[in-house]
Design a protein around this motif. Structure first.
Motif, PDB file in Angstrom:
ATOM      1  N   ASP A  26      36.294  34.831  48.068  1.00 54.79           N
ATOM      2  CA  ASP A  26      37.845  34.861  47.135  1.00 54.79           C
ATOM      3  C   ASP A  26      37.526  34.664  45.977  1.00 54.79           C
ATOM      4  N   SER A  27      36.868  33.667  45.448  1.00 53.76           N
ATOM      5  CA  SER A  27      36.653  33.326  43.917  1.00 53.76           C
ATOM      6  C   SER A  27      36.199  34.501  43.286  1.00 53.76           C
ATOM      7  N   ILE A  28      35.103  35.201  43.716  1.00 49.61           N
ATOM      8  CA  ILE A  28      34.715  36.201  42.796  1.00 49.61           C
ATOM      9  C   ILE A  28      35.438  37.371  42.783  1.00 49.61           C
ATOM     10  N   GLU A  29      36.175  37.533  44.063  1.00 58.24           N
ATOM     11  CA  GLU A  29      37.118  38.711  44.069  1.00 58.24           C
ATOM     12  C   GLU A  29      38.456  38.392  43.224  1.00 58.24           C
ATOM     13  N   THR A  30      38.725  37.448  43.113  1.00 60.64           N
ATOM     14  CA  THR A  30      39.941  36.838  42.111  1.00 60.64           C
ATOM     15  C   THR A  30      39.658  37.014  40.775  1.00 60.64           C
ATOM     16  N   PHE A  31      38.304  36.486  40.260  1.00 54.79           N
ATOM     17  CA  PHE A  31      38.028  36.554  38.951  1.00 54.79           C
ATOM     18  C   PHE A  31      37.742  37.962  38.731  1.00 54.79           C
ATOM     19  N   LEU A  32      37.089  38.759  39.346  1.00 53.44           N
ATOM     20  CA  LEU A  32      36.889  40.237  39.072  1.00 53.44           C
ATOM     21  C   LEU A  32      38.094  41.168  39.266  1.00 53.44           C
ATOM     22  N   GLY A  33      39.102  40.521  40.103  1.00 50.85           N
ATOM     23  CA  GLY A  33      40.389  41.533  40.331  1.00 50.85           C
ATOM     24  C   GLY A  33      39.951  42.869  41.184  1.00 50.85           C
ATOM     25  N   MET A  34      38.692  42.418  42.032  1.00 53.34           N
ATOM     26  CA  MET A  34      37.992  43.465  42.801  1.00 53.34           C
ATOM     27  C   MET A  34      37.873  43.082  44.364  1.00 53.34           C
ATOM     28  N   LYS A  35      38.711  43.564  45.192  1.00 57.05           N
ATOM     29  CA  LYS A  35      38.469  43.293  46.742  1.00 57.05           C
ATOM     30  C   LYS A  35      37.019  43.734  47.131  1.00 57.05           C
TER      31      LYS A  35
END
Length: 142
Positions: free
Chosen positions: A38-47
């Motif tokens: 979740d964190s990296i997906e949120t930071f990058l805006g990339m599912k």
């Protein structure tokens, strides 16, 4: 603003880039990890993002973060020095002629050999890392 934290560089091959930044330019690895969730997906805006991040530090404290994307796969082409956006970053070095020769003998491509700046205060050379990112190498002379 307090300071620039780090420069992020997306790379295709983490091992080739480690050789360049660690072994040839002298950066030390501070942290090397796979980021997923979740964190990296949120930071990058990339599912579905999965990325190997390698934080590196120079003796002077400058930091570079190499990002090697495992998911999603696929890459664009490197920017030219004339494109909009961040096109290069600069590193201050002690002996540009020596570094130039070491990098050149390891197959690193250069835009120009070490050249004196117009004001005579620096010697400058641009090279490209293994993925084509431009790096300005600067030896301050005064």
């Amino acid at each position: 603003m307090i300071s620039v934290r780090h420069v992020g560089v997306v790379v295709r091959d983490a091992e080739k880039s480690l050789f360049f930044y660690r072994d040839l330019l002298g950066f030390s690895v501070v942290n090397d990890q796979i980021e997923i969730g979740d964190s990296i997906e949120t930071f990058l805006g990339m599912k579905g993002a999965k990325v190997r991040t390698i934080k590196m530090r120079s003796d002077s404290g400058a930091m570079i973060e190499l990002l090697n994307f495992i998911k999603p796969e696929g890459f664009g082409k490197p920017l030219g020095l004339y494109n909009f956006g961040c096109t290069h970053f600069a590193l201050t070095v002690d002996n540009l002629d020596s570094i130039y020769n070491i990098l050149k003998s390891n197959g690193i491509k250069f835009v120009n050999p070490p050249s004196l700046s117009e004001d005579g205060y620096a010697k400058v050379s641009f090279c490209r890392d293994p993925d084509g990112t431009y790096i300005e190498l600067v030896e301050e002379l005064l």
